[in-house]
Design a protein around this motif. Structure first.
Motif, PDB file in Angstrom:
ATOM      1  N   ARG A  39      31.842  23.866  72.179  1.00 54.83           N
ATOM      2  CA  ARG A  39      33.287  23.856  71.937  1.00 54.83           C
ATOM      3  C   ARG A  39      33.683  23.071  70.689  1.00 54.83           C
ATOM      4  O   ARG A  39      34.723  23.350  70.089  1.00 54.83           O
ATOM      5  CB  ARG A  39      34.013  23.252  73.145  1.00 54.83           C
ATOM      6  N   ASN A  40      32.844  22.112  70.287  1.00 62.27           N
ATOM      7  CA  ASN A  40      33.308  21.158  69.281  1.00 62.27           C
ATOM      8  C   ASN A  40      32.402  20.982  68.065  1.00 62.27           C
ATOM      9  O   ASN A  40      32.723  20.182  67.192  1.00 62.27           O
ATOM     10  CB  ASN A  40      33.487  19.785  69.944  1.00 62.27           C
ATOM     11  N   TYR A  41      31.290  21.702  67.999  1.00 59.06           N
ATOM     12  CA  TYR A  41      30.344  21.497  66.910  1.00 59.06           C
ATOM     13  C   TYR A  41      29.935  22.812  66.256  1.00 59.06           C
ATOM     14  O   TYR A  41      29.791  23.844  66.941  1.00 59.06           O
ATOM     15  CB  TYR A  41      29.080  20.784  67.411  1.00 59.06           C
ATOM     16  N   ASN A  42      29.722  22.742  64.951  1.00 60.81           N
ATOM     17  CA  ASN A  42      29.172  23.873  64.217  1.00 60.81           C
ATOM     18  C   ASN A  42      27.727  24.062  64.639  1.00 60.81           C
ATOM     19  O   ASN A  42      26.943  23.116  64.648  1.00 60.81           O
ATOM     20  CB  ASN A  42      29.266  23.590  62.706  1.00 60.81           C
ATOM     21  N   VAL A  43      27.344  25.291  64.979  1.00 54.67           N
ATOM     22  CA  VAL A  43      26.015  25.535  65.528  1.00 54.67           C
ATOM     23  C   VAL A  43      24.909  25.302  64.509  1.00 54.67           C
ATOM     24  O   VAL A  43      23.777  24.955  64.869  1.00 54.67           O
ATOM     25  CB  VAL A  43      25.914  26.974  66.098  1.00 54.67           C
ATOM     26  N   GLY A  44      25.218  25.458  63.244  1.00 58.35           N
ATOM     27  CA  GLY A  44      24.188  25.289  62.235  1.00 58.35           C
ATOM     28  C   GLY A  44      23.902  23.849  61.883  1.00 58.35           C
ATOM     29  O   GLY A  44      22.754  23.414  61.838  1.00 58.35           O
ATOM     30  N   SER A  45      24.971  23.080  61.671  1.00 59.50           N
ATOM     31  CA  SER A  45      24.816  21.704  61.174  1.00 59.50           C
ATOM     32  C   SER A  45      25.046  20.638  62.230  1.00 59.50           C
ATOM     33  O   SER A  45      24.719  19.471  62.021  1.00 59.50           O
ATOM     34  CB  SER A  45      25.787  21.465  60.030  1.00 59.50           C
ATOM     35  N   TRP A  46      25.651  21.026  63.346  1.00 61.89           N
ATOM     36  CA  TRP A  46      26.053  20.073  64.391  1.00 61.89           C
ATOM     37  C   TRP A  46      27.042  19.047  63.846  1.00 61.89           C
ATOM     38  O   TRP A  46      27.035  17.882  64.218  1.00 61.89           O
ATOM     39  CB  TRP A  46      24.847  19.400  65.024  1.00 61.89           C
ATOM     40  N   ASP A  47      27.916  19.524  62.954  1.00 62.65           N
ATOM     41  CA  ASP A  47      29.038  18.712  62.505  1.00 62.65           C
ATOM     42  C   ASP A  47      30.233  18.979  63.405  1.00 62.65           C
ATOM     43  O   ASP A  47      30.415  20.099  63.908  1.00 62.65           O
ATOM     44  CB  ASP A  47      29.418  19.064  61.057  1.00 62.65           C
ATOM     45  N   LEU A  48      31.055  17.982  63.614  1.00 60.22           N
ATOM     46  CA  LEU A  48      32.258  18.159  64.429  1.00 60.22           C
ATOM     47  C   LEU A  48      33.164  19.214  63.814  1.00 60.22           C
ATOM     48  O   LEU A  48      33.559  19.107  62.649  1.00 60.22           O
ATOM     49  CB  LEU A  48      33.009  16.836  64.545  1.00 60.22           C
ATOM     50  N   ASN A  49      33.457  20.232  64.588  1.00 59.82           N
ATOM     51  CA  ASN A  49      34.295  21.326  64.107  1.00 59.82           C
ATOM     52  C   ASN A  49      34.693  22.169  65.318  1.00 59.82           C
ATOM     53  O   ASN A  49      33.860  22.892  65.860  1.00 59.82           O
ATOM     54  CB  ASN A  49      33.528  22.175  63.082  1.00 59.82           C
ATOM     55  N   VAL A  50      35.937  22.061  65.742  1.00 59.68           N
ATOM     56  CA  VAL A  50      36.388  22.781  66.934  1.00 59.68           C
ATOM     57  C   VAL A  50      36.182  24.283  66.742  1.00 59.68           C
ATOM     58  O   VAL A  50      36.606  24.850  65.717  1.00 59.68           O
ATOM     59  CB  VAL A  50      37.872  22.472  67.233  1.00 59.68           C
ATOM     60  N   GLN A  51      35.537  24.919  67.711  1.00 58.45           N
ATOM     61  CA  GLN A  51      35.183  26.336  67.609  1.00 58.45           C
ATOM     62  C   GLN A  51      36.273  27.216  68.217  1.00 58.45           C
ATOM     63  O   GLN A  51      36.700  26.992  69.366  1.00 58.45           O
ATOM     64  CB  GLN A  51      33.848  26.597  68.311  1.00 58.45           C
ATOM     65  N   GLN A  52      36.712  28.196  67.448  1.00 60.10           N
ATOM     66  CA  GLN A  52      37.764  29.091  67.919  1.00 60.10           C
ATOM     67  C   GLN A  52      37.229  30.164  68.856  1.00 60.10           C
ATOM     68  O   GLN A  52      37.914  30.630  69.753  1.00 60.10           O
ATOM     69  CB  GLN A  52      38.459  29.752  66.719  1.00 60.10           C
ATOM     70  N   SER A  53      35.986  30.579  68.636  1.00 59.93           N
ATOM     71  CA  SER A  53      35.361  31.583  69.518  1.00 59.93           C
ATOM     72  C   SER A  53      33.899  31.212  69.714  1.00 59.93           C
ATOM     73  O   SER A  53      33.253  30.653  68.828  1.00 59.93           O
ATOM     74  CB  SER A  53      35.474  32.984  68.906  1.00 59.93           C
ATOM     75  N   ILE A  54      33.398  31.506  70.903  1.00 57.07           N
ATOM     76  CA  ILE A  54      32.019  31.151  71.260  1.00 57.07           C
ATOM     77  C   ILE A  54      31.314  32.399  71.772  1.00 57.07           C
ATOM     78  O   ILE A  54      31.821  33.088  72.674  1.00 57.07           O
ATOM     79  CB  ILE A  54      31.999  30.054  72.347  1.00 57.07           C
ATOM     80  N   HIS A  55      30.177  32.710  71.186  1.00 50.22           N
ATOM     81  CA  HIS A  55      29.406  33.878  71.594  1.00 50.22           C
ATOM     82  C   HIS A  55      28.124  33.439  72.314  1.00 50.22           C
ATOM     83  O   HIS A  55      27.668  32.295  72.171  1.00 50.22           O
ATOM     84  CB  HIS A  55      29.057  34.729  70.374  1.00 50.22           C
ATOM     85  N   LYS A  56      27.545  34.355  73.036  1.00 55.61           N
ATOM     86  CA  LYS A  56      26.357  34.039  73.827  1.00 55.61           C
ATOM     87  C   LYS A  56      25.216  33.542  72.946  1.00 55.61           C
ATOM     88  O   LYS A  56      24.487  32.616  73.316  1.00 55.61           O
ATOM     89  CB  LYS A  56      25.914  35.277  74.615  1.00 55.61           C
ATOM     90  N   ILE A  57      25.072  34.127  71.767  1.00 56.62           N
ATOM     91  CA  ILE A  57      23.993  33.710  70.869  1.00 56.62           C
ATOM     92  C   ILE A  57      24.218  32.271  70.403  1.00 56.62           C
ATOM     93  O   ILE A  57      23.255  31.518  70.187  1.00 56.62           O
ATOM     94  CB  ILE A  57      23.876  34.667  69.659  1.00 56.62           C
ATOM     95  N   ASP A  58      25.493  31.857  70.270  1.00 57.63           N
ATOM     96  CA  ASP A  58      25.790  30.477  69.879  1.00 57.63           C
ATOM     97  C   ASP A  58      25.342  29.500  70.967  1.00 57.63           C
ATOM     98  O   ASP A  58      24.806  28.426  70.674  1.00 57.63           O
ATOM     99  CB  ASP A  58      27.292  30.296  69.628  1.00 57.63           C
ATOM    100  N   ILE A  59      25.566  29.887  72.220  1.00 60.68           N
ATOM    101  CA  ILE A  59      25.161  29.023  73.335  1.00 60.68           C
ATOM    102  C   ILE A  59      23.638  28.867  73.337  1.00 60.68           C
ATOM    103  O   ILE A  59      23.112  27.766  73.509  1.00 60.68           O
ATOM    104  CB  ILE A  59      25.654  29.606  74.683  1.00 60.68           C
ATOM    105  N   LYS A  60      22.932  29.965  73.109  1.00 63.21           N
ATOM    106  CA  LYS A  60      21.464  29.918  73.072  1.00 63.21           C
ATOM    107  C   LYS A  60      20.971  29.044  71.924  1.00 63.21           C
ATOM    108  O   LYS A  60      20.012  28.278  72.079  1.00 63.21           O
ATOM    109  CB  LYS A  60      20.898  31.337  72.926  1.00 63.21           C
ATOM    110  N   LYS A  61      21.629  29.159  70.781  1.00 61.89           N
ATOM    111  CA  LYS A  61      21.212  28.357  69.625  1.00 61.89           C
ATOM    112  C   LYS A  61      21.452  26.865  69.867  1.00 61.89           C
ATOM    113  O   LYS A  61      20.602  26.030  69.525  1.00 61.89           O
ATOM    114  CB  LYS A  61      21.958  28.818  68.370  1.00 61.89           C
ATOM    115  N   HIS A  62      22.600  26.532  70.444  1.00 60.30           N
ATOM    116  CA  HIS A  62      22.871  25.127  70.745  1.00 60.30           C
ATOM    117  C   HIS A  62      21.832  24.583  71.737  1.00 60.30           C
ATOM    118  O   HIS A  62      21.340  23.457  71.568  1.00 60.30           O
ATOM    119  CB  HIS A  62      24.276  24.967  71.330  1.00 60.30           C
ATOM    120  N   LEU A  63      21.509  25.366  72.772  1.00 59.85           N
ATOM    121  CA  LEU A  63      20.521  24.924  73.757  1.00 59.85           C
ATOM    122  C   LEU A  63      19.162  24.730  73.102  1.00 59.85           C
ATOM    123  O   LEU A  63      18.460  23.745  73.367  1.00 59.85           O
ATOM    124  CB  LEU A  63      20.422  25.925  74.909  1.00 59.85           C
TER     125      LEU A  63
END
Length: 474
Positions: free
Chosen positions: A423-447
């Motif tokens: 919800r709150n981080y860019n998936v690539g850099s893990w910088d604080l950045n509120v996410q407007q939309s979240i996709h399943k692939i983003d969840i997998k990448k964060h995990l």
């Protein structure tokens, strides 16, 4: 009155099941198999770290002998289900492979099989995907998949081999490990599985043919060999019907498997803590059961007044500057002293546990009754995230980090941290950045990034917990 043939068969079946589930037989079988690992396998591979494969393998390994575990599931190697799991990356093993030049993964299997599918197929598939990335980077071609021919037929081997390109493509989409990374880490060498089990020729070649004594000469990879060994050790031996009565007890092949069915609350940790008593062959089932019953009763909560410090009850990892992940001991009461320590270190502490208690309400320390490794809590997580995430987000900009912890550091705390990151981080850099939309692939990448970040630790949240995270975020 004479028993009929059917009654006799039913009686014998009941007796066999009784012996098969006997706590004494199971524990003696585990001790027997541990001796094989300790006396034979470690003698031949003394320089390779021992890596028990959860959940079964940890029963056979003395905790003092290992620092890490793995989690390769047999289901990822089942026929027609061959897979490279993005939830079970096991990349925490890569530094150990590079530093030691090899590892020994320990597991077992039930009656009727020589080795579990986790060792005959799942790990080989894992190695093949990494090998493929490495060779592609090097611009070379070569064998990437290795399976034991006595266990995996040529037909199945070819079918698995045909799946590898698709599995490589699936992993590449995650963009978390490249061929260049592997080449640098392994100095250009591929991963090569080797299989050992009671009676394996690889071990026999290291023994005196006349006395059977293990020779002092250890197995080693020649300098010119272009591979890193992944030794896959099955500690149980294959026996007819999965039982053997020659040892003074009924040996059960793969005795540690499905411990929920026979252990009566005993865990591998408790087993090794009390090994001197639980390994006593002279104790009866009743005596062992009574001892186990005494040890698994919930303990009285530990408290700060008993002299416990924060370091004694809490282990933490840093995910980002703002977000830390932790494992907190069970049955802990947070008294005034511990609360003060927590408030000095963290802006907010989120504790996910049924067994941790507080003396009084604290605005910056919140306990949610979500227990790791509990299916009911996994389902309840979706609803609780509605409260947890907005609470956490209010503290993210604070100068002190926040802490999310549970009793295992692998389940609830990982899933809550995952939801906060998504919800709150860019998936690539893990910088604080509120996410407007979240996709399943983003969840997998964060995990995947969490798993990779926790170097040396095996993290694998249950599917039910991850489903709750997906349902909340999407």
């Amino acid at each position: 009155m004479e028993l009929t043939s059917d009654q006799t068969i039913n009686f014998l079946n009941r007796e066999i099941k009784k012996e098969y589930r006997s706590l004494r037989n199971r524990l003696q079988s585990i001790v027997f198999d541990h001796k094989f690992l300790d006396e034979q396998v470690k003698a031949v591979f003394p320089d390779y770290p021992i890596i028990p494969n959860e959940r079964c393998g940890v029963w056979y390994c003395d905790p003092k002998d290992y620092l890490q575990t793995s989690y390769f599931k047999s289901t990822d190697g089942h026929t027609n289900q061959w897979d490279f799991s993005l939830r079970r990356l096991n990349f925490h093993l890569l530094p150990a492979l590079a530093a030691s030049g090899g590892i020994v993964v320990v597991d077992s299997t039930r009656r009727g099989k020589r080795m579990p599918d986790a060792l005959s197929k799942t790990v080989p598939i894992w190695c093949a995907v990494l090998n493929s990335l490495l060779l592609e980077y090097q611009g070379l071609e070569g064998e990437v998949l290795f399976c034991p021919p006595q266990t995996v037929s040529e037909f199945e081997f070819e079918r698995i081999k045909s799946r590898i390109p698709d599995l490589v493509a699936k992993f590449k989409k995650m963009n978390i490990l490249t061929g260049a990374d592997i080449d640098r880490l392994f100095k250009g060498k591929i991963l090569r599985p080797l299989w050992v089990f009671p009676g394996a020729s690889l071990l026999s070649s290291q023994r005196d043919p006349f006395t059977g004594e293990v020779l002092s000469q250890k197995w080693h990879t020649a300098e010119l060999e272009n591979f890193i060994p992944v030794v896959l050790c099955t500690v149980s031996y294959q026996c007819q019907d999965g039982v053997d009565k020659r040892h003074g007890f009924t040996y059960v092949q793969g005795a540690a498997d499905d411990h929920e069915l026979w252990a009566q609350g005993l865990t591998a940790e408790l087993f090794w803590k009390h090994i001197s008593i639980l390994s006593n062959i002279n104790l009866s089932d009743q005596e062992l059961e009574s001892f186990v019953e005494d040890k698994i009763h919930p303990q009285e909560p530990n408290s700060a007044e008993n002299g416990l410090s924060l370091d004694q009850i809490l282990y933490t990892d840093i995910l980002t500057e703002e977000l830390h992940l932790g494992k907190i001991s069970s049955n802990v009461h947070l008294g005034e002293h511990l609360v003060k320590e927590l408030r000095l270190k963290y802006s907010l502490v989120i504790i996910l546990s049924n067994t941790v208690t507080l003396s009084e309400d604290e605005a910056a320390i919140k306990i949610f009754k979500l227990q790791s490794e509990c299916k009911k809590s996994s389902k309840a997580l979706r609803t609780e995230l509605i409260k947890i995430c907005p609470l956490a987000e209010a503290y993210l900009p604070n100068s002190l980090p926040m802490l999310v912890c549970c009793n295992t550091g692998k389940d609830m705390s990982v899933c809550v941290s995952l939801a906060i990151l998504c919800r709150n981080y860019n998936v690539g850099s893990w910088d604080l950045n509120v996410q407007q939309s979240i996709h399943k692939i983003d969840i997998k990448k964060h995990l995947s990034k969490i798993i990779t970040k926790l170097e040396g630790r095996n993290v694998n949240p249950p599917r039910a917990s991850l489903n709750s995270v997906n349902a909340y975020l999407m």
